[in-house]
Design an enzyme around this catalytic site. Structure first.
Site, PDB file in Angstrom:
ATOM      1  N   GLU A 222      -3.218  20.241  79.819  1.00 57.06           N
ATOM      2  CA  GLU A 222      -2.534  20.024  78.551  1.00 57.06           C
ATOM      3  C   GLU A 222      -3.501  20.305  77.404  1.00 57.06           C
ATOM      4  O   GLU A 222      -4.695  20.022  77.501  1.00 57.06           O
ATOM      5  CB  GLU A 222      -1.996  18.596  78.466  1.00 57.06           C
ATOM      6  CG  GLU A 222      -0.843  18.343  79.426  1.00 57.06           C
ATOM      7  CD  GLU A 222      -0.099  17.056  79.115  1.00 57.06           C
ATOM      8  OE1 GLU A 222      -0.467  16.383  78.140  1.00 57.06           O
ATOM      9  OE2 GLU A 222       0.849  16.742  79.843  1.00 57.06           O
ATOM     10  N   GLN A 304      -0.232  11.549  67.888  1.00 60.18           N
ATOM     11  CA  GLN A 304       1.224  11.676  67.707  1.00 60.18           C
ATOM     12  C   GLN A 304       1.831  10.282  67.574  1.00 60.18           C
ATOM     13  O   GLN A 304       1.583   9.411  68.403  1.00 60.18           O
ATOM     14  CB  GLN A 304       1.836  12.406  68.894  1.00 60.18           C
ATOM     15  CG  GLN A 304       3.330  12.682  68.765  1.00 60.18           C
ATOM     16  CD  GLN A 304       3.855  13.489  69.942  1.00 60.18           C
ATOM     17  OE1 GLN A 304       4.270  12.934  70.955  1.00 60.18           O
ATOM     18  NE2 GLN A 304       3.831  14.812  69.813  1.00 60.18           N
ATOM     19  N   VAL A 305       2.619  10.098  66.542  1.00 62.75           N
ATOM     20  CA  VAL A 305       3.205   8.786  66.291  1.00 62.75           C
ATOM     21  C   VAL A 305       4.126   8.378  67.439  1.00 62.75           C
ATOM     22  O   VAL A 305       4.805   9.231  68.036  1.00 62.75           O
ATOM     23  CB  VAL A 305       3.973   8.780  64.949  1.00 62.75           C
ATOM     24  CG1 VAL A 305       5.197   9.691  65.015  1.00 62.75           C
ATOM     25  CG2 VAL A 305       4.383   7.374  64.547  1.00 62.75           C
ATOM     26  N   PHE A 306       4.107   7.101  67.762  1.00 63.14           N
ATOM     27  CA  PHE A 306       5.054   6.575  68.751  1.00 63.14           C
ATOM     28  C   PHE A 306       6.448   6.530  68.142  1.00 63.14           C
ATOM     29  O   PHE A 306       6.615   6.162  66.980  1.00 63.14           O
ATOM     30  CB  PHE A 306       4.650   5.149  69.146  1.00 63.14           C
ATOM     31  CG  PHE A 306       4.029   5.043  70.506  1.00 63.14           C
ATOM     32  CD1 PHE A 306       3.508   6.140  71.149  1.00 63.14           C
ATOM     33  CD2 PHE A 306       3.965   3.818  71.156  1.00 63.14           C
ATOM     34  CE1 PHE A 306       2.936   6.037  72.405  1.00 63.14           C
ATOM     35  CE2 PHE A 306       3.389   3.692  72.404  1.00 63.14           C
ATOM     36  CZ  PHE A 306       2.874   4.809  73.030  1.00 63.14           C
ATOM     37  N   LEU A 307       7.443   6.879  68.939  1.00 62.89           N
ATOM     38  CA  LEU A 307       8.814   6.619  68.524  1.00 62.89           C
ATOM     39  C   LEU A 307       9.057   5.109  68.572  1.00 62.89           C
ATOM     40  O   LEU A 307       8.357   4.389  69.285  1.00 62.89           O
ATOM     41  CB  LEU A 307       9.789   7.342  69.448  1.00 62.89           C
ATOM     42  CG  LEU A 307       9.862   8.861  69.282  1.00 62.89           C
ATOM     43  CD1 LEU A 307      10.717   9.474  70.378  1.00 62.89           C
ATOM     44  CD2 LEU A 307      10.412   9.232  67.912  1.00 62.89           C
ATOM     45  N   ASP A 375       7.206  24.275  80.698  1.00 64.96           N
ATOM     46  CA  ASP A 375       7.325  22.932  81.273  1.00 64.96           C
ATOM     47  C   ASP A 375       8.419  22.122  80.575  1.00 64.96           C
ATOM     48  O   ASP A 375       8.155  21.100  79.939  1.00 64.96           O
ATOM     49  CB  ASP A 375       5.966  22.220  81.161  1.00 64.96           C
ATOM     50  CG  ASP A 375       5.937  20.895  81.894  1.00 64.96           C
ATOM     51  OD1 ASP A 375       6.607  20.783  82.940  1.00 64.96           O
ATOM     52  OD2 ASP A 375       5.243  19.975  81.432  1.00 64.96           O
ATOM     53  N   GLU A 380      14.887  14.098  75.496  1.00 64.76           N
ATOM     54  CA  GLU A 380      15.372  12.780  75.095  1.00 64.76           C
ATOM     55  C   GLU A 380      16.278  12.898  73.883  1.00 64.76           C
ATOM     56  O   GLU A 380      16.182  13.849  73.094  1.00 64.76           O
ATOM     57  CB  GLU A 380      14.191  11.849  74.799  1.00 64.76           C
ATOM     58  CG  GLU A 380      13.378  11.502  76.028  1.00 64.76           C
ATOM     59  CD  GLU A 380      12.365  10.397  75.773  1.00 64.76           C
ATOM     60  OE1 GLU A 380      12.536   9.647  74.784  1.00 64.76           O
ATOM     61  OE2 GLU A 380      11.401  10.283  76.546  1.00 64.76           O
ATOM     62  N   ASP A 396       6.928  16.768  74.199  1.00 61.47           N
ATOM     63  CA  ASP A 396       6.152  17.268  75.341  1.00 61.47           C
ATOM     64  C   ASP A 396       5.924  18.779  75.287  1.00 61.47           C
ATOM     65  O   ASP A 396       6.568  19.559  75.994  1.00 61.47           O
ATOM     66  CB  ASP A 396       6.842  16.909  76.666  1.00 61.47           C
ATOM     67  CG  ASP A 396       6.942  15.410  76.873  1.00 61.47           C
ATOM     68  OD1 ASP A 396       6.059  14.689  76.383  1.00 61.47           O
ATOM     69  OD2 ASP A 396       7.905  14.970  77.518  1.00 61.47           O
TER      70      ASP A 396
END
Length: 521
Positions: A222, A304-307, A375, A380, A396
């Site tokens: 990644e 990266q901000v969390f949802l 990939d 979501e 992702d």
């Protein structure tokens, strides 16, 4: 006997002394290699359109105020990359015949009207809850303001709010660092001083490192910069369905090790080159051979901000009908071998037969095709706007931008097989395709605002323009074979499938996903 022992003892001392001298010399040479390692042309901060003369590349590029300098790290050898001091010093593959035909075929289309019909009710989470539940959403910091403005048509719409959030992600003091559970590769959860959270992906390779051709898409490394670049491309394309992500350079001692949980802290060590490293814990590449090291203890990564938590803002985990096999033995899925797959197997499913979901799927694959992301197995969607259609969140993208020399046309098969595209998506692509300000120039301009700029190796720019040209050719094929009205649609409706509640089918699909994930490779 005593004489032999004395000789052996003398010999051992001599060997030990010689070893110390050799180690000392090799250490100096090793450190010199790190300090004088190859440097990438991307490190030059060059105005668009300006070509620099052959001049030494500064070893420590400057970053905007508030961002630590990134100490130079040697990059893996570039694969024959030419001097790309000017990132746009390449021939654009646009086809004037394709462009003229597309303009001619769509000149009478009212794109503004169609765009208004793509998402008829555009509200935010805070307004929706206030009207439906008399529920108040706090907005005490940029995290909460981002959450409250999550929309029913896109993840965000206020660019200034997102810029403020990106600044906080880049500068906020870190309180705790935890290993992110469930990841195949190294990811951390940062908890900041305000108790809000974000995902950190550390840098493994330089920007111009390319994927090993023998690696499967599911076992590739990644790339932290892929997440940053995809967020900006999603924004440039007007989707605004990717999660805000920014580059950040950390002190591994004070910001990672000292804040780390116990099991993570145990994996830190010093390399022979005296650089601070860690292994962490994950399914792939978490071993000493693949350790992640700083220089000596500075490390770049993406944040990266969390949802928002799913208990408060529910989400659905949707399996993509264009999911690859994720098998070493059987590498070809049904959709890769049947041109009628969309007509026979996708458009007939209740989830995709009506509304926006099929168009969202095409959008995702256009984005994936431009960035070279193979990939894509799930997507979501928010399940909180209960009486409004949900949309696919763009998540992702860590394995994108792995190859600049190939275009995997399988990625774009949903567009070619289904032959539908959202009018706003088509208009945006057409404008970039026919405008002097190309897609990559707009992306480069956006990426230059990131604190870890430059984000992408410049060799990815001609690759993206080449793929955009192919996308426009595929759209033209669809329009010429099926007509504009059938291809450019604000929402899709299959008259042969009844428009009924899809919840039962979605739930059975999620249950099957959990069983399939246990079997994956």
């Amino acid at each position: 006997m005593r004489c032999n022992i004395k000789r052996l003892f003398t010999l051992a001392i001599g060997v030990f002394a010689a070893t110390l001298v050799i180690i000392s010399f090799s250490k100096d040479n090793y450190e010199r290699e790190w300090k004088q390692g190859p440097q990438s042309n991307e490190a030059r901060h060059v105005p668009v359109g300006h070509v620099l003369p052959d001049a030494p590349i500064p070893s420590s590029p400057s970053f905007p105020t508030g961002q630590n300098s990134l100490p130079h790290q040697p990059l893996p050898p570039s694969l024959g990359e030419k001097d790309l001091s000017n990132p746009f010093n390449f021939l654009y593959p646009s086809n004037k015949v394709t462009l003229r035909k597309l303009f001619e075929l769509t000149k009478d289309i009212d794109f503004d009207l169609l765009k208004r019909n793509e998402c008829k009710t555009n509200t935010t989470l805070s307004k929706y809850w206030e009207n439906s539940q008399q529920r108040y959403v706090p907005e005490d910091d940029n995290w909460e303001r981002f959450y409250s403005h999550i929309g029913s048509c896109s993840v965000y719409s206020d660019d200034q709010l997102i810029d403020n959030l990106l600044h906080d992600l880049n500068t906020s003091p870190i309180k705790h660092v935890h290993i992110m559970d469930g990841g195949t590769q190294v990811k951390f959860v940062f908890t900041f001083k305000n108790d809000k959270q974000a995902v950190f992906k550390p840098m493994r390779f330089g920007r111009d490192y390319e994927s090993d051709p023998n690696h499967f898409y599911f076992s590739d490394f990644e790339r932290h910069h892929a997440e940053i670049a995809t967020f900006h491309l999603d924004r440039v394309l007007g989707f605004r369905r990717a999660i805000p992500t920014v580059g950040r350079v950390l002190n591994m001692t004070t910001e990672l090790f000292e804040k780390a949980e116990k099991k993570l802290k145990k994996t830190f060590f010093f390399s022979p080159a005296k650089n601070f490293c860690f292994v962490s814990r994950c399914d792939y590449y978490c071993d000493t051979t693949h350790a992640i090291c700083g220089l000596p203890d500075m490390k770049e990564g993406s944040v990266q901000v969390f949802l928002p938590d799913e208990s408060a803002v529910p989400r659905k985990h949707n399996r993509s009908p264009y999911r690859r096999t994720y098998s070493k033995k059987n590498q070809v899925a049904e959709w890769q071998s049947s041109i009628s797959y969309c007509t026979d197997k996708v458009k007939t499913k209740k989830q995709y037969a009506h509304g926006r979901r099929l168009l969202d799927l095409v959008d995702i694959h256009i984005l994936d095709y431009l960035i070279g992301n193979q990939d894509r197995h799930h997507f979501e969607s928010f399940n909180v706007f209960t009486d409004l259609p949900s949309y696919a969140i763009h998540l992702d993208h860590g394995r994108a931008f792995g190859r600049s020399d190939i275009d995997d046309d399988d990625i774009i098969l949903p567009l070619r097989q289904c032959c539908i595209i959202r009018p706003s998506t088509f208009k945006t692509l057409l404008d970039f395709y026919g405008s002097p300000k190309s897609l990559t120039k707009a992306l480069h301009e956006s990426l230059s605002k990131d604190p870890a700029h430059p984000i992408l190796a410049y060799k990815h720019y001609p690759a993206m323009e080449r793929r955009l040209s192919k996308v426009m050719a595929y759209i033209l094929e669809c329009i010429e074979s099926r007509g504009v009205s059938e291809v450019l649609v604000p929402e899709y409706n299959n008259p042969d499938v009844s428009d009924v509640d899809q919840n039962d089918e979605d739930q059975s699909e999620e249950h099957q996903d959990k069983k399939d994930e246990k079997k994956t490779v």
